[in-house]
Design a protein around this motif. Structure first.
Motif, mmCIF file in Angstrom:
data_model
loop_
_atom_site.group_PDB
_atom_site.id
_atom_site.type_symbol
_atom_site.label_atom_id
_atom_site.label_comp_id
_atom_site.label_asym_id
_atom_site.label_seq_id
_atom_site.Cartn_x
_atom_site.Cartn_y
_atom_site.Cartn_z
ATOM 1 N N TYR A 1 -1.015 -3.691 8.825
ATOM 2 C CA TYR A 1 -2.355 -3.483 8.256
ATOM 3 C C TYR A 1 -3.340 -4.577 8.675
ATOM 4 O O TYR A 1 -4.445 -4.314 9.139
ATOM 5 C CB TYR A 1 -2.275 -3.425 6.727
ATOM 6 C CG TYR A 1 -3.597 -3.130 6.065
ATOM 7 C CD1 TYR A 1 -4.000 -1.819 5.859
ATOM 8 C CD2 TYR A 1 -4.457 -4.162 5.678
ATOM 9 C CE1 TYR A 1 -5.217 -1.539 5.273
ATOM 10 C CE2 TYR A 1 -5.681 -3.885 5.095
ATOM 11 C CZ TYR A 1 -6.054 -2.570 4.890
ATOM 12 O OH TYR A 1 -7.275 -2.297 4.324
ATOM 13 N N SER B 1 -6.187 -5.853 0.298
ATOM 14 C CA SER B 1 -6.856 -5.569 1.560
ATOM 15 C C SER B 1 -7.803 -6.705 1.941
ATOM 16 O O SER B 1 -7.786 -7.193 3.075
ATOM 17 C CB SER B 1 -7.619 -4.248 1.448
ATOM 18 O OG SER B 1 -8.319 -4.010 2.639
ATOM 19 N N ASN C 1 -6.656 6.882 -0.607
ATOM 20 C CA ASN C 1 -6.026 6.988 -1.920
ATOM 21 C C ASN C 1 -6.819 7.869 -2.865
ATOM 22 O O ASN C 1 -6.269 8.427 -3.807
ATOM 23 C CB ASN C 1 -5.835 5.601 -2.529
ATOM 24 C CG ASN C 1 -4.592 4.927 -1.994
ATOM 25 O OD1 ASN C 1 -3.482 5.333 -2.300
ATOM 26 N ND2 ASN C 1 -4.781 3.954 -1.144
ATOM 27 N N LYS D 1 -9.785 2.400 4.927
ATOM 28 C CA LYS D 1 -8.337 2.427 5.119
ATOM 29 C C LYS D 1 -7.555 2.514 3.823
ATOM 30 O O LYS D 1 -6.401 2.937 3.825
ATOM 31 C CB LYS D 1 -7.887 1.160 5.870
ATOM 32 C CG LYS D 1 -8.311 1.178 7.325
ATOM 33 C CD LYS D 1 -7.774 -0.051 8.016
ATOM 34 C CE LYS D 1 -7.570 0.159 9.485
ATOM 35 N NZ LYS D 1 -6.393 0.922 9.822
ATOM 36 N N VAL D 2 -8.138 2.069 2.741
ATOM 37 C CA VAL D 2 -7.369 2.036 1.492
ATOM 38 C C VAL D 2 -7.976 2.935 0.434
ATOM 39 O O VAL D 2 -7.307 3.777 -0.142
ATOM 40 C CB VAL D 2 -7.283 0.589 0.951
ATOM 41 C CG1 VAL D 2 -6.537 0.580 -0.361
ATOM 42 C CG2 VAL D 2 -6.596 -0.299 1.960
ATOM 43 N N ASN E 1 2.265 -0.840 6.523
ATOM 44 C CA ASN E 1 1.991 -1.986 5.666
ATOM 45 C C ASN E 1 1.992 -3.281 6.464
ATOM 46 O O ASN E 1 1.093 -4.100 6.334
ATOM 47 C CB ASN E 1 3.040 -2.073 4.551
ATOM 48 C CG ASN E 1 2.570 -1.443 3.265
ATOM 49 O OD1 ASN E 1 1.748 -2.015 2.552
ATOM 50 N ND2 ASN E 1 3.036 -0.239 2.991
ATOM 51 N N THR F 1 -11.889 -1.789 4.000
ATOM 52 C CA THR F 1 -11.125 -1.514 2.795
ATOM 53 C C THR F 1 -11.422 -0.109 2.267
ATOM 54 O O THR F 1 -10.523 0.636 1.893
ATOM 55 C CB THR F 1 -11.448 -2.570 1.716
ATOM 56 O OG1 THR F 1 -11.141 -3.854 2.248
ATOM 57 C CG2 THR F 1 -10.649 -2.346 0.457
ATOM 58 N N TYR G 1 -5.177 -2.912 -4.808
ATOM 59 C CA TYR G 1 -5.222 -2.532 -3.386
ATOM 60 C C TYR G 1 -6.438 -3.146 -2.704
ATOM 61 O O TYR G 1 -6.390 -3.559 -1.554
ATOM 62 C CB TYR G 1 -5.280 -1.009 -3.222
ATOM 63 C CG TYR G 1 -4.006 -0.293 -3.580
ATOM 64 C CD1 TYR G 1 -2.786 -0.970 -3.651
ATOM 65 C CD2 TYR G 1 -4.019 1.068 -3.839
ATOM 66 C CE1 TYR G 1 -1.626 -0.307 -3.990
ATOM 67 C CE2 TYR G 1 -2.854 1.743 -4.179
ATOM 68 C CZ TYR G 1 -1.668 1.049 -4.247
ATOM 69 O OH TYR G 1 -0.529 1.728 -4.578
ATOM 70 N N PHE H 1 0.863 -1.192 0.000
ATOM 71 C CA PHE H 1 0.000 0.000 0.000
ATOM 72 C C PHE H 1 0.895 1.237 0.000
ATOM 73 O O PHE H 1 2.015 1.188 0.489
ATOM 74 C CB PHE H 1 -0.857 0.026 1.266
ATOM 75 C CG PHE H 1 -1.862 -1.076 1.336
ATOM 76 C CD1 PHE H 1 -2.840 -1.215 0.368
ATOM 77 C CD2 PHE H 1 -1.836 -1.981 2.385
ATOM 78 C CE1 PHE H 1 -3.771 -2.231 0.451
ATOM 79 C CE2 PHE H 1 -2.776 -3.000 2.469
ATOM 80 C CZ PHE H 1 -3.745 -3.120 1.496
#
Ligand SMILES: Nc1ncnc2c1ncn2[C@@H]1O[C@H](COP(=O)(O)OP(=O)(O)O)[C@@H](O)[C@H]1O
Ligand SMILES: [Mg+2]
Lengths: 258, 278
Positions: free
Chosen positions: A114, B169, B187, B182-183, A111, B179, B165, A104
């Motif tokens: 996570y 995740s 982003n 956090k991702v 990372n 997901t 990603y 990530f």
């Protein structure tokens, strides 16, 4: 082979698995055992369904709309496609390393932790310990210990791939799935990762997809040869590469295929 | 007949470069023109005192309050709504006719002239819901107006987040919402912020949607049900009714500087954010 395999525990077992991507029949009645603490390799020409089969083992294919799966995949004694299986739990137990290194865009430390964070852990001291242990487990602790706050994307490719392994070790999976984990790496980095895999196999069960037959013969205990969505032959790696039973397997490993 | 590529290349450079320079010149001219006419009246006194005699004399303090409070409340409402909608559209639904219709609808809404939103806000919020000319009615109208922009820019930003990603995740045991949180949202943040900034810009400069819904009171508001006047509306009224050209330009100059400061701050924040994430 039946004798030796009976003595070792089956960590996972694929039984009569069929998979459709929409109308496309990608896996046909595939069966295969996955032995505990061993490395199982899947080989075969590109597009034969190796990744598809691998992704069935932790239900990553669920994410692709229009996918239909029938048959059984057992993890210990539980059908992972059964009602009782919580898919997020399954993925913590059966983790995955992807083809391209894909940390990530976060720090190295973030990372690694996570998986712990999404599992609800908050204790900083415990996470520090896990991070250290995981990075050591992936043989990169000395390289990154002074720059844990650096962005993971600044690492060279092979370290990125090891970080992905460390990120997985942090959630202590039982099975590690690797989909051509070395295809983006140079030969020396590839060798290192292969050594690492042999080390990891002491504590983890590993399934690896590779199109590199030398790699399969170097690292794996068992090998399955696939062609057009079918498991042509599954056996001891030595047997597959020295005296395969199927003519198709022999043609492939001797380079006559295609 | 075929023209020598070297000549067409030269021609292209001249046309493209010329267009760019022309645009920059026009922009610079507008800004300089307004600042030159407006800045002489802008001083601390002008910014901090109440208008007198309908704005013929005195300052513009209450309109600064109005200019800040309407977009802020509007964005506080529209941002979460818009971002959640875009997350739902891009992450939780399959591509169907329904989602296509929704997307088409938002695109149409984004292109509707703001006076339509003003009339809608007037009929719905001001009259039907009996909010009167108020901060609440004005902010809600602005929120409805910028919602399509926020939804579409957020959706684009979310779609641009690499698919892998999400897979990683999920493969680490994260749920869909984890997901997203956090991702995906971190982003997509630069894109989402861009949409929000565009919307703030539009809200600050808006007159038609605001004048019918927030009114044009020159008093300093004390509750959400008070009417306010924004700088843009003030400028419009001063110029339109011929009340005071100087103060109209003073207001416009203040508005331009405010927008510049906001945009520069946003750029700075965004660069810091991107630098930190690497
Ligand atoms: N998401 C998908 N949708 C439709 N077909 C797919 C999808 N993923 C893979 N396939 C098809 O399934 C077959 C097996 O693919 P894959 O498992 O990726 O093969 P391998 O990993 O052995 O190269 C290929 O023919 C591929 O085109
Ligand atoms: Mg593959």
């Amino acid at each position: 082979m039946a004798n030796t395999m009976a003595e070792i525990k089956n960590k996972m077992r694929v039984e009569g698995l069929d998979l459709y991507y929409g109308k496309f029949h990608a896996l046909t009645s595939v069966s295969m055992p996955v032995q505990e603490n061993k490395i199982t390799a899947l080989i075969g020409p590109s597009g034969c369904g190796k990744s598809t089969l691998l992704r069935c083992l932790n239900r990553m294919n669920d994410l692709i709309p229009g996918t239909k799966v029938t048959g059984q995949v057992m993890l210990d004694d539980q059908d992972i496609y059964g009602q009782a299986m919580e898919v997020t739990d399954l993925r913590k137990r059966v983790g995955m390393v992807f083809q391209r290194p894909n940390p990530f865009p976060l720090s190295i430390y973030e990372n690694v932790v996570y998986g712990l964070k999404v599992a609800g852990f908050r204790n900083r001291k415990m996470m520090d310990e896990v991070a250290e242990r995981s990075l050591k487990g992936a043989w990169m602790w000395d390289y990154v210990k002074d720059k844990l706050d650096q962005s993971a994307l600044e690492l060279p490719l092979d370290q990125q791939q090891r970080l992905c392994i460390a990120r997985l070790l942090a959630i202590e999976p039982e099975v590690i799935l690797m989909d051509e984990p070395c295809s983006a790496l140079d030969p020396i980095a590839t060798m290192k990762v292969e050594e690492l895999m042999l080390e990891l196999a002491k504590n983890y069960t590993i399934v690896i997809v590779t199109h590199n037959m030398q790699q399969a013969s170097r690292v794996s205990d068992y090998t399955g040869y696939m062609l057009l969505g079918k498991m042509i032959e599954f056996n001891d790696t030595r047997v597959i590469f020295t005296k395969p039973k199927e003519k198709l397997t022999e043609e492939y490993i001797s380079g006559k295929y295609g | 007949m075929r023209i020598n590529p070297r000549h067409t290349q030269k021609g292209a450079v001249i046309i493209l470069g010329g267009a760019t320079i022309l645009v920059l010149l026009i922009l610079a001219f507008i800004i300089i023109f307004i600042l030159e006419k407006g800045l002489p009246v802008v001083n601390l006194q002008f910014l901090s005192s109440k208008p007198r005699d309908l704005g013929r004399a005195g300052g513009i303090f209450p309109t600064i309050i109005g200019t800040i409070i309407l977009p802020v409340v509007a964005l506080l409402i529209a941002t979460p709504l818009g971002v959640f909608t875009s997350v739902y559209l891009s992450e939780y639904t399959k591509e169907t006719t329904l989602t296509k219709v929704i997307r088409f609808g938002t695109d149409c809404l984004a292109g509707i002239p703001s006076i339509i939103f003003g009339l809608f806000g007037y009929i719905f919020f001001v009259i039907t819901l009996q909010m009167g000319w108020s901060i609440l009615a004005g902010s809600l109208t602005l929120a409805v107006m910028v919602l399509p922009t926020i939804i579409r820019t957020s959706e684009e930003a979310i779609r641009a987040v690499p698919k892998v990603y999400r897979e990683v995740s999920f493969s680490l045991g994260a749920s869909g919402w984890q997901t997203v949180k956090k991702v995906i949202l971190p982003n997509a943040l630069p894109g989402i912020v861009t949409g929000v900034m565009l919307s703030i810009g539009r809200s600050i400069g808006e007159t038609a949607a605001v004048i019918f819904t927030a009114g044009s009171s020159l008093r300093i508001p004390t509750t959400a049900f008070d009417s306010v006047r924004t700088m843009a509306v003030h400028f419009y009224i001063l110029a339109r009714e011929g009340i005071s050209q100087e103060n109209a330009y003073g207001t416009a100059a203040t508005l331009i500087i405010a927008v510049l400061i906001i945009n520069l701050t946003a750029y700075w924040l965004m660069n810091r954010f991107i630098a930190r994430r690497g």
